[in-house]
Design a protein around this motif. Structure first.
Motif, PDB file in Angstrom:
ATOM      1  N   LYS A   1     -40.246 -40.141  -9.183  1.00 12.68           N
ATOM      2  CA  LYS A   1     -39.597 -41.212  -8.424  1.00 12.68           C
ATOM      3  C   LYS A   1     -38.262 -40.752  -7.855  1.00 12.68           C
ATOM      4  O   LYS A   1     -37.875 -41.147  -6.744  1.00 12.68           O
ATOM      5  CB  LYS A   1     -39.398 -42.435  -9.316  1.00 12.68           C
ATOM      6  N   LEU A   2     -37.558 -39.920  -8.595  1.00 11.84           N
ATOM      7  CA  LEU A   2     -36.288 -39.371  -8.093  1.00 11.84           C
ATOM      8  C   LEU A   2     -36.531 -38.482  -6.873  1.00 11.84           C
ATOM      9  O   LEU A   2     -35.747 -38.504  -5.912  1.00 11.84           O
ATOM     10  CB  LEU A   2     -35.596 -38.569  -9.192  1.00 11.84           C
ATOM     11  N   LYS A   3     -37.612 -37.700  -6.910  1.00 14.27           N
ATOM     12  CA  LYS A   3     -37.938 -36.858  -5.758  1.00 14.27           C
ATOM     13  C   LYS A   3     -38.210 -37.699  -4.518  1.00 14.27           C
ATOM     14  O   LYS A   3     -37.769 -37.362  -3.403  1.00 14.27           O
ATOM     15  CB  LYS A   3     -39.158 -35.975  -6.073  1.00 14.27           C
ATOM     16  N   GLU A   4     -38.942 -38.797  -4.690  1.00 11.51           N
ATOM     17  CA  GLU A   4     -39.208 -39.684  -3.567  1.00 11.51           C
ATOM     18  C   GLU A   4     -37.913 -40.272  -3.021  1.00 11.51           C
ATOM     19  O   GLU A   4     -37.750 -40.444  -1.817  1.00 11.51           O
ATOM     20  CB  GLU A   4     -40.156 -40.809  -4.005  1.00 11.51           C
ATOM     21  N   LEU A   5     -36.990 -40.585  -3.910  1.00 12.71           N
ATOM     22  CA  LEU A   5     -35.696 -41.131  -3.497  1.00 12.71           C
ATOM     23  C   LEU A   5     -34.948 -40.117  -2.634  1.00 12.71           C
ATOM     24  O   LEU A   5     -34.369 -40.473  -1.601  1.00 12.71           O
ATOM     25  CB  LEU A   5     -34.881 -41.489  -4.744  1.00 12.71           C
ATOM     26  N   PHE A   6     -34.953 -38.845  -3.029  1.00 12.67           N
ATOM     27  CA  PHE A   6     -34.265 -37.805  -2.262  1.00 12.67           C
ATOM     28  C   PHE A   6     -34.961 -37.570  -0.922  1.00 12.67           C
ATOM     29  O   PHE A   6     -34.296 -37.391   0.115  1.00 12.67           O
ATOM     30  CB  PHE A   6     -34.206 -36.503  -3.057  1.00 12.67           C
ATOM     31  N   ARG A   7     -36.288 -37.556  -0.935  1.00  9.70           N
ATOM     32  CA  ARG A   7     -37.039 -37.305   0.305  1.00  9.70           C
ATOM     33  C   ARG A   7     -36.801 -38.403   1.334  1.00  9.70           C
ATOM     34  O   ARG A   7     -36.884 -38.157   2.544  1.00  9.70           O
ATOM     35  CB  ARG A   7     -38.537 -37.209   0.011  1.00  9.70           C
TER      36      ARG A   7
ATOM     37  N   LYS B   1     -41.778 -43.616 -28.240  1.00  6.42           N
ATOM     38  CA  LYS B   1     -41.845 -42.215 -27.813  1.00  6.42           C
ATOM     39  C   LYS B   1     -41.018 -41.963 -26.554  1.00  6.42           C
ATOM     40  O   LYS B   1     -40.458 -40.881 -26.381  1.00  6.42           O
ATOM     41  CB  LYS B   1     -43.298 -41.821 -27.556  1.00  6.42           C
ATOM     42  N   ALA B   2     -40.921 -42.975 -25.689  1.00  2.43           N
ATOM     43  CA  ALA B   2     -40.159 -42.818 -24.449  1.00  2.43           C
ATOM     44  C   ALA B   2     -38.675 -43.095 -24.641  1.00  2.43           C
ATOM     45  O   ALA B   2     -37.850 -42.717 -23.802  1.00  2.43           O
ATOM     46  CB  ALA B   2     -40.721 -43.750 -23.368  1.00  2.43           C
ATOM     47  N   SER B   3     -38.317 -43.745 -25.746  1.00  2.00           N
ATOM     48  CA  SER B   3     -36.920 -44.139 -25.964  1.00  2.00           C
ATOM     49  C   SER B   3     -36.024 -42.924 -26.164  1.00  2.00           C
ATOM     50  O   SER B   3     -36.398 -41.945 -26.812  1.00  2.00           O
ATOM     51  CB  SER B   3     -36.832 -45.051 -27.194  1.00  2.00           C
ATOM     52  N   LYS B   4     -34.818 -43.001 -25.610  1.00  2.00           N
ATOM     53  CA  LYS B   4     -33.813 -41.957 -25.800  1.00  2.00           C
ATOM     54  C   LYS B   4     -32.724 -42.409 -26.767  1.00  2.00           C
ATOM     55  O   LYS B   4     -31.782 -41.667 -27.033  1.00  2.00           O
ATOM     56  CB  LYS B   4     -33.169 -41.593 -24.447  1.00  2.00           C
ATOM     57  N   ASP B   5     -32.861 -43.625 -27.276  1.00  2.00           N
ATOM     58  CA  ASP B   5     -31.896 -44.178 -28.223  1.00  2.00           C
ATOM     59  C   ASP B   5     -32.361 -43.861 -29.639  1.00  2.00           C
ATOM     60  O   ASP B   5     -33.107 -44.608 -30.260  1.00  2.00           O
ATOM     61  CB  ASP B   5     -31.774 -45.694 -28.018  1.00  2.00           C
TER      62      ASP B   5
ATOM     63  N   GLY C   1     -38.603 -37.417 -18.071  1.00  3.70           N
ATOM     64  CA  GLY C   1     -40.042 -37.634 -17.981  1.00  3.70           C
ATOM     65  C   GLY C   1     -40.584 -37.334 -16.593  1.00  3.70           C
ATOM     66  O   GLY C   1     -39.859 -37.406 -15.593  1.00  3.70           O
ATOM     67  N   VAL C   2     -41.862 -37.006 -16.549  1.00  2.00           N
ATOM     68  CA  VAL C   2     -42.498 -36.617 -15.283  1.00  2.00           C
ATOM     69  C   VAL C   2     -42.503 -37.772 -14.287  1.00  2.00           C
ATOM     70  O   VAL C   2     -42.208 -37.597 -13.096  1.00  2.00           O
ATOM     71  CB  VAL C   2     -43.943 -36.137 -15.543  1.00  2.00           C
ATOM     72  N   GLU C   3     -42.829 -38.977 -14.757  1.00  2.55           N
ATOM     73  CA  GLU C   3     -42.903 -40.134 -13.857  1.00  2.55           C
ATOM     74  C   GLU C   3     -41.545 -40.446 -13.241  1.00  2.55           C
ATOM     75  O   GLU C   3     -41.433 -40.654 -12.024  1.00  2.55           O
ATOM     76  CB  GLU C   3     -43.410 -41.352 -14.638  1.00  2.55           C
ATOM     77  N   GLN C   4     -40.508 -40.442 -14.072  1.00  2.78           N
ATOM     78  CA  GLN C   4     -39.167 -40.737 -13.582  1.00  2.78           C
ATOM     79  C   GLN C   4     -38.685 -39.658 -12.611  1.00  2.78           C
ATOM     80  O   GLN C   4     -38.061 -39.958 -11.590  1.00  2.78           O
ATOM     81  CB  GLN C   4     -38.204 -40.838 -14.779  1.00  2.78           C
ATOM     82  N   THR C   5     -38.993 -38.399 -12.915  1.00  2.00           N
ATOM     83  CA  THR C   5     -38.595 -37.302 -12.024  1.00  2.00           C
ATOM     84  C   THR C   5     -39.296 -37.411 -10.679  1.00  2.00           C
ATOM     85  O   THR C   5     -38.703 -37.149  -9.624  1.00  2.00           O
ATOM     86  CB  THR C   5     -38.927 -35.945 -12.675  1.00  2.00           C
TER      87      THR C   5
END
Length: 315
Positions: free
Chosen positions: A238-244, A160-164, A232-236
């Motif tokens: 983590k990206l926000k934390e990276l920017f912050r 379900k999480a795969s994009k391939d 995905g919500v989880e990945q997004t």
């Protein structure tokens, strides 16, 4: 607004998975049709149709893979990555109409005029060989999915999480094929055990319903990707934390992502840079953030910053 280099992409096992499936299904389909013609088994004919449809589906996936590899151009500036999702959706429709529909139709026709039972030996031989070949193809796709499996995630959660789309399409098809072989064998066995000519056609209908279920699953997964699914919500998060965490960022607004292909993600960032920064400092900060995003997830090949974020830094 800036964009990361999109000339190189991580290699995937998609084509290897597809080729393994083609080799398995082509030989199996021929054997099933031959045995179905000699034994008159409706379930075996349904299985032959299933394998033939799967072979054609894998060829469609190869078309999608080839188109998706094209370089971006003026008409498609974001590339052709979504071609994989389009052809995977066509495969889902094919499984529904040709695989499921024909199997159900032939099963109903056989229920109306069932054929006399014959020696099932060759049916079992072909189904056994088919199970081995399908199992090999299934294992190739399973290993490809396991390569992207997160710790603690089940195989279904990984699908379900795969994009391939090519890989998870073959996996779902092969899973349905293995279950279908078991259903066909059970229908033939029970039909002879109880000397009942209706059990075998009923197994054909059951195989058709199984394929319809698989097609709906494929359509749901590939349709979401074709419409522009996020990472995905989880990945997004983590990206926000990276920017912050970057010293140049004052606040982080909305981060929007869209899957453009199996290894191609677009990221748009609504952030606020610290006020009073010089243009060269903003440029350095953007380059630093792009590198951090690339290290975090190499599939994010395009990073865009909203214009408001740059204006705020200049005030």
């Amino acid at each position: 607004m800036n964009e990361t280099d999109n000339d190189t992409k991580p290699a995937t096992d998609s084509k290897k998975v597809i080729y393994a499936a083609i080799v398995a299904n082509l030989g199996i389909a021929a054997a099933k049709f031959v045995v179905a013609a000699f034994t008159g088994s409706a379930a075996m004919l349904a299985e032959g149709i299933h394998s033939a449809v799967d072979t054609g589906n894998e060829l469609l996936l190869l078309i999608g893979e080839k188109i998706s590899a094209r370089k971006p151009d003026a008409r498609h500036p974001f590339g052709y990555g979504k071609a994989v999702y389009f052809w995977a959706l066509v495969v889902a429709l094919s499984v529904f109409s040709l695989g499921g529909g024909l199997s159900i139709y032939h099963g109903i026709q056989s229920l109306r005029a069932p054929e006399a039972l014959t020696d099932p030996t060759w049916n079992y031989v072909v189904l056994g060989v088919a199970f081995l070949f399908e199992g090999y193809s299934w294992n190739v796709s399973r290993r490809a999915l396991n390569g992207k499996r997160r710790p603690g995630a089940s195989l279904w959660q990984t699908v379900k999480a795969s994009k391939d789309a090519s890989t998870f399409t073959v996996f779902i098809e092969d899973t349905a094929a293995l279950i279908g072989i078991v259903v066909a064998a059970a229908g033939i066995f029970l039909g002879h055990l109880f000397d009942n000519v209706y059990i075998d056609p009923a197994a054909s209908i059951a195989i058709g319903l199984l394929l319809v279920g698989a097609s709906f699953t494929l359509a749901r997964e590939t349709g979401a990707l074709l419409l522009g699914e996020s990472v995905g919500v989880e990945q997004t998060g983590k990206l926000k934390e990276l920017f912050r965490a970057d010293p140049a960022i004052e606040s982080v607004g909305q981060l929007m992502t869209m899957q453009l292909g199996p290894q191609d993600v677009l990221l748009t960032a609504a952030v606020r840079f610290r006020r009073g920064m010089r243009i060269d400092e903003v440029d350095v900060a953007i380059a630093r953030l792009e590198r951090a995003v690339e290290e975090f997830d190499p599939a994010i090949t395009r990073v865009y910053f909203e214009a408001a974020a740059l204006r705020s830094a200049m005030r």
